[in-house]
Design an enzyme around this catalytic site. Sequence first.
Site, mmCIF file in Angstrom:
data_model
loop_
_atom_site.group_PDB
_atom_site.id
_atom_site.type_symbol
_atom_site.label_atom_id
_atom_site.label_comp_id
_atom_site.label_asym_id
_atom_site.label_seq_id
_atom_site.Cartn_x
_atom_site.Cartn_y
_atom_site.Cartn_z
ATOM 1 N N HIS A 243 0.853 -1.192 0.000
ATOM 2 C CA HIS A 243 0.000 0.000 0.000
ATOM 3 C C HIS A 243 0.884 1.236 0.000
ATOM 4 O O HIS A 243 1.975 1.220 0.569
ATOM 5 C CB HIS A 243 -0.908 0.007 1.244
ATOM 6 C CG HIS A 243 -2.057 0.946 1.095
ATOM 7 N ND1 HIS A 243 -1.994 2.256 1.490
ATOM 8 C CD2 HIS A 243 -3.292 0.760 0.570
ATOM 9 C CE1 HIS A 243 -3.150 2.844 1.212
ATOM 10 N NE2 HIS A 243 -3.954 1.965 0.650
ATOM 11 N N GLU A 302 -7.769 -5.391 -0.477
ATOM 12 C CA GLU A 302 -8.279 -6.171 -1.603
ATOM 13 C C GLU A 302 -8.259 -7.677 -1.362
ATOM 14 O O GLU A 302 -9.010 -8.416 -1.975
ATOM 15 C CB GLU A 302 -7.451 -5.874 -2.872
ATOM 16 C CG GLU A 302 -7.324 -4.415 -3.227
ATOM 17 C CD GLU A 302 -8.570 -3.839 -3.870
ATOM 18 O OE1 GLU A 302 -9.672 -4.338 -3.557
ATOM 19 O OE2 GLU A 302 -8.442 -2.904 -4.663
HETATM 20 N N1 COA Z 1 4.126 -7.535 -4.605
HETATM 21 C C1 COA Z 1 5.453 -7.515 -4.808
HETATM 22 N N2 COA Z 1 6.217 -6.410 -4.725
HETATM 23 C C2 COA Z 1 5.604 -5.269 -4.415
HETATM 24 C C3 COA Z 1 4.226 -5.214 -4.175
HETATM 25 C C4 COA Z 1 3.486 -6.398 -4.285
HETATM 26 N N3 COA Z 1 2.164 -6.412 -4.069
HETATM 27 N N4 COA Z 1 3.892 -3.929 -3.903
HETATM 28 C C5 COA Z 1 4.996 -3.205 -3.951
HETATM 29 N N5 COA Z 1 6.047 -4.014 -4.264
HETATM 30 C C6 COA Z 1 7.441 -3.636 -4.384
HETATM 31 C C7 COA Z 1 7.722 -2.975 -5.730
HETATM 32 O O1 COA Z 1 8.058 -3.926 -6.715
HETATM 33 C C8 COA Z 1 8.877 -2.087 -5.372
HETATM 34 O O2 COA Z 1 10.038 -2.851 -5.273
HETATM 35 P P1 COA Z 1 11.460 -2.291 -5.812
HETATM 36 O O3 COA Z 1 11.695 -1.042 -4.997
HETATM 37 O O4 COA Z 1 12.385 -3.417 -5.512
HETATM 38 O O5 COA Z 1 11.238 -2.008 -7.253
HETATM 39 C C9 COA Z 1 8.529 -1.605 -3.958
HETATM 40 O O6 COA Z 1 7.702 -2.630 -3.412
HETATM 41 C C10 COA Z 1 7.795 -0.290 -3.916
HETATM 42 O O7 COA Z 1 6.755 -0.309 -4.887
HETATM 43 P P2 COA Z 1 6.003 0.989 -5.392
HETATM 44 O O8 COA Z 1 5.403 0.669 -6.720
HETATM 45 O O9 COA Z 1 6.886 2.181 -5.281
HETATM 46 O O10 COA Z 1 4.892 1.137 -4.288
HETATM 47 P P3 COA Z 1 3.601 2.004 -4.439
HETATM 48 O O11 COA Z 1 3.408 2.722 -3.170
HETATM 49 O O12 COA Z 1 3.606 2.833 -5.676
HETATM 50 O O13 COA Z 1 2.534 0.854 -4.653
HETATM 51 C C11 COA Z 1 0.644 -0.469 -4.656
HETATM 52 C C12 COA Z 1 1.399 0.640 -3.917
HETATM 53 C C13 COA Z 1 -0.664 -0.764 -3.908
HETATM 54 C C14 COA Z 1 0.280 0.029 -6.052
HETATM 55 C C15 COA Z 1 1.527 -1.738 -4.743
HETATM 56 O O14 COA Z 1 1.836 -2.191 -3.461
HETATM 57 C C16 COA Z 1 0.890 -2.842 -5.586
HETATM 58 O O15 COA Z 1 1.033 -2.841 -6.801
HETATM 59 N N6 COA Z 1 0.195 -3.814 -4.938
HETATM 60 C C17 COA Z 1 -0.480 -4.868 -5.657
HETATM 61 C C18 COA Z 1 -1.798 -4.372 -6.210
HETATM 62 C C19 COA Z 1 -2.832 -4.154 -5.123
HETATM 63 O O16 COA Z 1 -2.984 -4.978 -4.216
HETATM 64 N N7 COA Z 1 -3.550 -3.028 -5.244
HETATM 65 C C20 COA Z 1 -4.598 -2.665 -4.306
HETATM 66 C C21 COA Z 1 -4.186 -1.509 -3.464
HETATM 67 S S1 COA Z 1 -5.313 -1.205 -2.135
#
Ligand code: COA
Length: 360
Positions: A243, A302
């Site tokens: 998140h 989710e």
């Molecule tokens: N599975 C694996 N790795 C994950 C991850 C996940 N669900 N969520 C984040 N990461 C990793 C990224 O690959 C990244 O790694 P890196 O620094 O080695 O490249 C790091 O964590 C940071 O990711 P980032 O994209 O900067 O985080 P964010 O704050 O932009 O992302 C979400 C937040 C929710 C978009 C992200 O956690 C995600 O894609 N989750 C899965 C989708 C989901 O469940 N969405 C519903 C949200 S309520």
Amino acid sequence: MKSGLEDVVAAETVLSDVDGANGRLIVRGVSLDELVATSRYEDVLHLLCDGFLPLPDDLPAALGAARQAVFAHVVAADAAIVALPPVEGLRALMARLADGDDIDPALQLVAAPAVFTSALLRLRGGMEPVAPDPALPHATDFLRMLGGTVPSPQQAAALDRYLVTVADHGLNASTFAARVVASTQAGLASAVLAALSALKGPLHGGAPGPVLDMLDGVGKPADAPAWLDNALARGERLMGFGHRIYRVRDPRADALKGAVRLLAASGAIEPQRLALAEAVEQAALYLLRQKKPDRPLETNVEFYTALLLEALGFPRDAFTCVFAAGRVGGWVAHAREQALGGRLIRPMSVYVGPRPQVAA
Ligand code: COA
């Protein structure tokens, strides 16, 4: 420049507070725990919109009447709209609703995702849409319009808890989109449509469907560690984890896990399905801690949403529509708060493209 506006404060709000460090959510002064224990969706709608819209004395009845008014638009669901993914069909039908800033258009927007989603799913299955019963609570009527019969109290309570849990959550992407549009004074329908469009992406509200795809892929609890390890090795994200704000467990995940356990106790979820989900959650958390030690990645809203909505009979490609049915209350309240007290939202960008050879 903060990529993704991370940590940037872009609005002042009285509506909700997301405390990412401590895993707490407050909606207008009430903690999520208290909210899910004591409130129906209509109560939360009242809480959110009080002072931003002229609320009627009997909000549940007015919302019921709004469901009836919105149902008149179901005739516009032609074969092309019914053939779309449900969230796109919903977007097409919601685009028909008139812009306006008063209570009637606002309640129609709140009613619309429940009415249109049920109608679209029934039409897709070759069944007639079921007209709303304005006397029923919103969550009960949503399930009745979907399935054709009044749901059990446990089913209605589970959906109600879901709608309450997701009703508002700070300045998430869809709520921000709603506030940007509202800041131009474009009107509530436009703000809600923008929000719905933002919600549908898999990084926001489109994740619970893929959570079930992941459970299907894993198959049985013992295979969870290897399956998830392979997915991470391919560079995939594990849906339902991580998140932007929470650095600890998302409190909404616990609220919904509680609802899922209640449904399981009433026989609405197979024990094996729950056992598989718990095994996947455990393995995912373990692996994410190993592979991403610098980034706390915990279960988000989710993950248990997926199990809950599946048990209530929603097809997975419609989960985002049900999310919209809850979050729409927050969108409307934020849009009104922005329109009433905010300024036009107009940030700056940094130009990093080529410059003309000769300056003009
Ligand atoms: N599975 C694996 N790795 C994950 C991850 C996940 N669900 N969520 C984040 N990461 C990793 C990224 O690959 C990244 O790694 P890196 O620094 O080695 O490249 C790091 O964590 C940071 O990711 P980032 O994209 O900067 O985080 P964010 O704050 O932009 O992302 C979400 C937040 C929710 C978009 C992200 O956690 C995600 O894609 N989750 C899965 C989708 C989901 O469940 N969405 C519903 C949200 S309520």
